[in-house]
Each structure stands twice: as C-alpha cells, then as structure tokens.
Design an enzyme around this catalytic site. Structure first.
Site: not given
Ligand SMILES: *Cc1c(COP(=O)(O)O)cnc(C)c1O
Length: 423
Positions: A348, A377
């Site tokens: 909703c 993700y």
């Molecule tokens: C989220 C994150 C990643 C991974 O990022 P991607 O875009 O999925 O490769 C790597 N290092 C840190 C510190 C992050 O916060």
C-alpha cells in the site's frame, strides 16, 4: 554475462527452468546462479592478475547469504564486512579470518571486540574517535588491531547521490588533509598497528575517471606517509564498479578495463614498493547472478494505464522505490508482441512500483516474471513491510538447485512479537 537464458521458449537458471523453481518453492523467490557467481569472481581476479597478490574481499552487504559466501570463499575471495552480523556470516561460510576486512562508519565497542577476537585481517577506521576507541578496546583485550585509515578523497563518483560516498560532504572517511596526522597518531597508539589506507568512493560507477583520481590521491598519500617515516604495506581501493541494469544503455567499463587502469595508475605511484592492493567489489560479483522470480497476481486496467500487479513488492526488492532505478523485467515464457504496462507490487504505497509504462511482452494473470540483475542489494535489503514474510532464496548450480533460505512463514513472522502480560 549471466546464466539466465530462454531455452525452448522459457527462461532457465543454468539447467533448471524457473517455472520448476516456482512450482517447488512458490514465489516471490530470489534465484541465484552459482556458475555466474563463479564466473564473476574469476573474471575480476583475472583482471587483476598483473598485480602482486591482490586481496579481493567481497562486499558482504551486497549478498550475505552464507551459501553464496561459501561459494565465493571457495573461489578465493575474502569478505568486506560492515557489522558483526556480516563478519559472523563470513566466518560461518568458512572464509578465513585473514581474508576479512571490517569497514563501516559506526563500529561499536562490542563489534571491535568481536573483530579482534576473531583475528580478522584489518579494520578500516573512519574517524579519530573510532581510532581512539579501537585502541582502548584492543589494549583492554591485550590484542593488536591492524588498521587502514579510510580517507575521503573528495572526488565526485558521478553516480546516484544515495550511493555516492567519496565527496567531502559525505559521512565516510577522513578528510585527506587530516590523514597524515591521524595516521601518525594511529602509529603511536597502544593496541594499534597502522598498515595502510583505504578509499571507497561510491557504487554503480560507470566512469573510471573518478576512481583513477581517487587512486592517484591515495598513491600520493602513501608517499607522504612513508616520507614521514610511517609504515604502509596495504592500500584498499574499495569497490564500486557498475554493472548493466538496462540493456539499452551503453555498458559500464569492464573488469579488464578497470584492472588495466589500476595497474597503470598504481605503477605510477611515487612509492609503490611492497604495497599489497585490496579490492571490495560487491555488486559486480553478485548483481547479474540473481533474479527475483515473481508471479502476476492480477492485471488491472486503470483509468490512465495498465497495471500488472506482481506477488513481489518493494519490501522484497527496494531498489526501484529507494533509488528510482531500472531493473529489466522479463517474462519467464515470453509471448509474441509488446504492450505498455506499469509493473507494481501489492504493497500500500504508490512508490511500490518496479517499472512505469514499460514496453514488454504481454503479461496475464498467473504468468511468471523475472526481475533481472537482483543478485546484489536485493534479498539483503528485503523487509517485512505490510507483514509480508521475508523472501526466500534458491541457488542453482547446473542442474542442481537448493533452497539456501526458506521463505519465512507467517507463523515465524508473527512469533517475533511479544505481548506484555499487562495488556
Ligand atoms: C558498499 C561497499 C562496497 C561495495 O560496493 P559495490 O558497489 O557493491 O562494489 C565496498 N566497500 C565499502 C566500504 C562499501 O561500503
């Protein structure tokens, strides 16, 4: 490249028809391809093969399922974790502690203790306060924390604002101009061994130039630190390389392009000797290795447009709602022709929308669809809004398939609540 293909009129995950998975476990469900995960791990490591002993630590937050982590650990990857929960998952998956890096802007004392106790490779420290606290925690437990200072190189990664992390105004890292003083302070603190520097400027990057700019700044910082008599033996270059979500757009730089850039830029560092490079890819490894499989609940002719209502919703895959981003949506059994449809979930909220006025194969009630590029993700950001049970996950490897996380039951969901006896 992935292993989700139409064969004989219907979509398969490797050698398993998605319809068989829907039949066996119901929908919505995430389906991952082991072959694709392995391939991405190999392609990325191959792209770095000109470097000396690089450590590739998978960013666990992209897909923390223990089965996925185990598979990636078997491919030689380590883990980049941002919470004790993620660290425990990595350890439970058999990833050796000396391949685990703890990142994140708000590590608590108990998390620091747990990391030291587990004997992980390195903690990436993001502030002065955190450094002092870590020193106190380490000294108290009689252990030494190897740390890298995460710096904020102040470059514009030119990606979505919500996943941009390397600009001066973002919460992440230490301003470059304060890094030398803090590194020197770290080197003098009890319980701390300063071993390197780190940066991660953002996610879903389609442009190597900001990464290159950040890496140059890191190289200059290393030279300044060493000139000041400080020891630097590791540089963590973060993750962030983008992946194609929309097949109509030009593709992102390839891992090979990225690896060549890293080699070129780091070879030009003023003082490169004896530095081990580290990487933290998440999306690049897992993104194209998963789909969210869902069934059409109903098709509804609205006053202005045609709505296709799925049994998956924003609580299962929040990226379109949170970032307004594109996910390709394909029918598991495509029909000829194309129509315009707006693909929504049953939650909703008007924002519970996967695609607006999308041109795709005609869909009818009961059809299966795959929301593509959902392996990173996706499930990890799922919730239970509208009291919808947490989504399940299936791993396919050739003709084998296994539930690697059953869909939560309503009984389990309800059993989490407690009613005080004074009500
Ligand atoms: C989220 C994150 C990643 C991974 O990022 P991607 O875009 O999925 O490769 C790597 N290092 C840190 C510190 C992050 O916060």
């Amino acid at each position: 490249m992935d292993h989700f293909e139409i064969r004989g009129g219907e979509m398969f995950a490797e050698d398993v028809p998605l319809s068989a998975i829907a039949e066996a476990v119901g929908t919505p469900v995430y389906v991952y391809s082991a072959g694709t995960l392995r391939r991405h791990a190999r392609v990325f490591q191959q792209a770095l093969s000109a470097l000396d002993r690089p450590l590739v630590a998978f960013a666990v937050k992209a897909n923390p399922n223990i089965a996925v982590l185990k598979l990636l650990g078997q491919e030689g990857l380590g883990a980049d974790v941002v919470s004790e929960g993620e660290m425990r998952r990595a350890l439970a998956a058999g990833i050796p502690a000396d391949r685990i890096v703890f990142s994140g802007v708000g590590k608590t004392d108990p998390e620091m203790e747990a990391a030291l106790e587990a004997g992980i490779l390195q903690l990436n420290v993001e502030s002065e306060g955190e450094l002092e606290r870590l020193s106190a925690v380490a000294a108290r437990s009689g252990r030494t924390a190897e740390i890298a200072l995460r710096v904020n190189p102040d470059v514009d990664a030119r990606t979505l604002a919500k996943i941009s992390t390397g600009k001066a105004e973002n919460k992440f890292g230490i301003p470059l101009d304060r890094a030398e003083a803090l590194y020197a302070r770290a080197a003098s603190l009890p319980g701390i061994r300063a071993v390197g520097v780190a940066a991660h400027i953002g996610s879903q990057l389609f442009d190597l130039a900001p990464l290159e700019a950040a890496y140059r700044k890191l190289g200059e910082l290393v030279a300044r630190l060493r000139a000041a008599g400080l020891t630097v033996s590791r540089v963590d270059l973060g993750g962030g390389l983008g992946i194609p979500y929309d097949p109509a757009l030009p593709p992102p730089p390839s891992p090979a392009d990225y690896g060549a850039m890293v080699k070129r830029v780091t070879d030009e560092w003023p003082d490169r000797a004896g530095i081990r490079l580290m990487f933290e890819p998440g999306r690049l490894i897992a993104g194209n290795a998963g789909v969210l499989l869902s069934r059409v609940v109903t098709v509804k002719e609205g006053a202005a447009r045609r709505f296709v209502v799925l049994d998956a919703a924003m609580n299962d895959l929040i990226r379109p709602t949170l970032y307004g981003v594109y996910h390709d949506i394909r029918a598991v059994r495509p029909r000829p022709g194309e129509t315009l449809a707006t693909i929504v979930g049953p939650v909703c909220e008007t924002g519970d929308m996967f695609a607006e006025d999308r041109r795709l194969t005609p869909l009818q009630e009961g059809d299966l669809v795959a929301l593509m590029t959902a392996g990173a993700y996706g499930a990890t950001m799922a919730g239970t809004y509208n009291s919808r049970p947490l989504v399940g996950e299936v791993l396919v490897d050739g003709s084998r398939q296994a539930v690697i996380r059953p869909r939560q039951t309503l009984e389990e969901l309800l059993a989490l609540d407690r009613v005080p006896d004074w009500l």
